[in-house]
Design a protein around this motif. Sequence first.
Motif, short mmCIF file in Angstrom:
data_model
loop_
_atom_site.label_atom_id
_atom_site.label_comp_id
_atom_site.label_asym_id
_atom_site.label_seq_id
_atom_site.Cartn_x
_atom_site.Cartn_y
_atom_site.Cartn_z
N LEU A 160 -63.15 -53.25 -35.99
CA LEU A 160 -63.16 -54.71 -36.14
C LEU A 160 -61.80 -55.22 -36.61
N GLN A 161 -61.12 -54.44 -37.44
CA GLN A 161 -59.80 -54.85 -37.95
C GLN A 161 -58.77 -54.93 -36.82
N GLU A 162 -58.93 -54.09 -35.80
CA GLU A 162 -57.98 -54.11 -34.68
C GLU A 162 -58.03 -55.42 -33.92
N HIS A 163 -59.22 -56.06 -33.94
CA HIS A 163 -59.39 -57.33 -33.24
C HIS A 163 -59.24 -58.52 -34.18
N ALA A 164 -59.31 -58.26 -35.47
CA ALA A 164 -59.18 -59.34 -36.47
C ALA A 164 -58.39 -58.81 -37.65
N PRO A 165 -57.06 -58.78 -37.55
CA PRO A 165 -56.21 -58.19 -38.60
C PRO A 165 -56.37 -58.83 -39.97
N SER A 166 -56.94 -60.04 -40.03
CA SER A 166 -57.10 -60.70 -41.32
C SER A 166 -58.20 -60.07 -42.17
N LEU A 167 -59.05 -59.25 -41.55
CA LEU A 167 -60.12 -58.60 -42.30
C LEU A 167 -59.53 -57.57 -43.27
N SER A 168 -60.25 -57.34 -44.37
CA SER A 168 -59.75 -56.45 -45.42
C SER A 168 -59.45 -55.06 -44.88
N ALA A 169 -58.26 -54.56 -45.21
CA ALA A 169 -57.85 -53.23 -44.76
C ALA A 169 -58.10 -52.16 -45.81
N SER A 170 -58.46 -52.57 -47.03
CA SER A 170 -58.69 -51.60 -48.10
C SER A 170 -60.05 -50.93 -47.94
N ASN A 171 -60.13 -49.66 -48.34
CA ASN A 171 -61.39 -48.93 -48.23
C ASN A 171 -62.37 -49.40 -49.29
N PRO A 172 -63.66 -49.44 -48.95
CA PRO A 172 -64.67 -49.82 -49.94
C PRO A 172 -64.95 -48.67 -50.90
N ILE A 173 -65.72 -48.97 -51.95
CA ILE A 173 -66.19 -47.94 -52.89
C ILE A 173 -67.58 -47.51 -52.44
N PHE A 174 -67.77 -46.21 -52.24
CA PHE A 174 -69.07 -45.65 -51.85
C PHE A 174 -69.70 -44.93 -53.04
N VAL A 175 -70.96 -45.26 -53.35
CA VAL A 175 -71.71 -44.52 -54.36
C VAL A 175 -72.92 -43.90 -53.67
N TRP A 176 -73.17 -42.62 -53.97
CA TRP A 176 -74.21 -41.86 -53.26
C TRP A 176 -75.17 -41.21 -54.24
N GLU A 177 -76.47 -41.43 -53.99
CA GLU A 177 -77.54 -40.72 -54.70
C GLU A 177 -78.13 -39.68 -53.76
N PRO A 178 -77.98 -38.40 -54.04
CA PRO A 178 -78.64 -37.39 -53.20
C PRO A 178 -80.15 -37.49 -53.34
N VAL A 179 -80.89 -37.34 -52.24
CA VAL A 179 -82.35 -37.38 -52.33
C VAL A 179 -82.84 -36.09 -52.98
N PRO A 180 -83.84 -36.18 -53.87
CA PRO A 180 -84.27 -35.01 -54.65
C PRO A 180 -84.69 -33.81 -53.82
N ASP A 181 -85.42 -34.03 -52.71
CA ASP A 181 -85.94 -32.88 -51.96
C ASP A 181 -84.85 -32.11 -51.21
N ARG A 182 -83.62 -32.64 -51.21
CA ARG A 182 -82.51 -31.91 -50.60
C ARG A 182 -81.54 -31.37 -51.64
N CYS A 183 -81.93 -31.45 -52.90
CA CYS A 183 -81.11 -30.88 -53.97
C CYS A 183 -81.55 -29.43 -54.18
N THR A 184 -81.11 -28.56 -53.29
CA THR A 184 -81.49 -27.15 -53.31
C THR A 184 -80.23 -26.29 -53.14
N PRO A 185 -80.28 -25.03 -53.59
CA PRO A 185 -79.13 -24.13 -53.40
C PRO A 185 -78.74 -23.99 -51.93
N GLU A 186 -79.73 -24.10 -51.03
CA GLU A 186 -79.45 -23.98 -49.59
C GLU A 186 -78.57 -25.13 -49.09
N ASP A 187 -78.66 -26.28 -49.77
CA ASP A 187 -77.89 -27.46 -49.37
C ASP A 187 -76.60 -27.63 -50.17
N GLN A 188 -76.30 -26.65 -51.01
CA GLN A 188 -75.18 -26.80 -51.94
C GLN A 188 -73.84 -27.05 -51.24
#
Length: 396
Positions: A160-188
Amino acid sequence: MGDGDSSARGEDEVDFCTLGMFIIDDIEFEGSRPPVYGIIGGAGSFAVVGARMVAGKEHGKAVSWILDVGSDFPEDMMNIIQSWGTGCIIREDKERLTTRAWNGYGANEKRDFKYLTPKLRLEPSMLSHSQLFSKTFHMVCSSERCVNIVQEILHKRKSLQEHAPSLSASNPIFVWEPVPDRCTPEDQEKFLAACQMVDLVSPNELELGMMFGRPGWNAADEEDRELVRKILQSGIGLDRQGCLVIRAGKDGSYSYSKGRKGLWLPAYYQPQLGESSKVIDPTGAGNSFLGALVQGMISEGRQSHTLLDTTLTTSSHWDEIKTTWGNDGQVPKAMICATVAAGFVVEQIGVPSVSKAANGRETWNGTEFIERLRIYTQRLCKTLEQSSQSHDWLID
């Protein structure tokens, strides 16, 4: 439609956007405590409430999300959601039921969860242009899905920035909560790879322990502290300088970042102060904590941070904490906002209620967010000043 359709407000800036879902919850408790059915739930809903508290009424429409409404959606529930004054896009589909789920609580607040109706997962392709250019994003998902969401959002923004250079070029902040059933040693390994894509990753203490084959996580245990070092060494964020935020319920929260001392904050309601009776239900508190945390990361110069700056200067140890964490204490201040927001959520089953006081100011459960922020921060400063050093907050 409904509560501030963002698609009609495409030029508006968005502070916060969640890809968490809205869910109508049934909750059952271990023992004699009666169950509760048909209340507002879902990680997305609670994260929105946390972000909205920190944003305040003035910036409420900058807290954005998607609400999927089925044929069975209760009218009184819609009234509650509209009272929040957020930038909510409402999608109505009479051909399906609203997503519903069952929550079962056992010992030590351990939660079991299952869907009662088919879920409708939110995807980056569903976001409006203004949502795509949100300053922050909140996710609750598996490691693989986390990576895909981040990559897709960044790709769409770049396109979208390539077509509208006025849009924010800075990266957003991402916060992630892992889902409990995938918190396993196999998924480490997948977990460690996903951590490198986000700015903040936040399992609770049980989920972090499960990820490494342990019953839980304890800040006082050397083996558990080694787990933190392993995650930081692997790297969090594209610059490897992101934060691991461990939510520990009644024991508060712990934040760690590479090259810095850890940061501990007590919960708003503290058992050692005899406040346990004020905690009614922890459901959603962690989600609201993270919504408030990431909103707090971009709220410099607003009322909440002005109060924090004024109050924290009364502590002679604040400069050390601010220097340790850098960026004018952005993370510690955001953590304080998050702790206060979670304190509102645990006071009842379901979401806290928002209303207007006689003086025209906004209250949650009858109290201003900014007032509780002041009370909690003053208590922290008093604790710090009673000690000879800042070890009450900064930990090895």
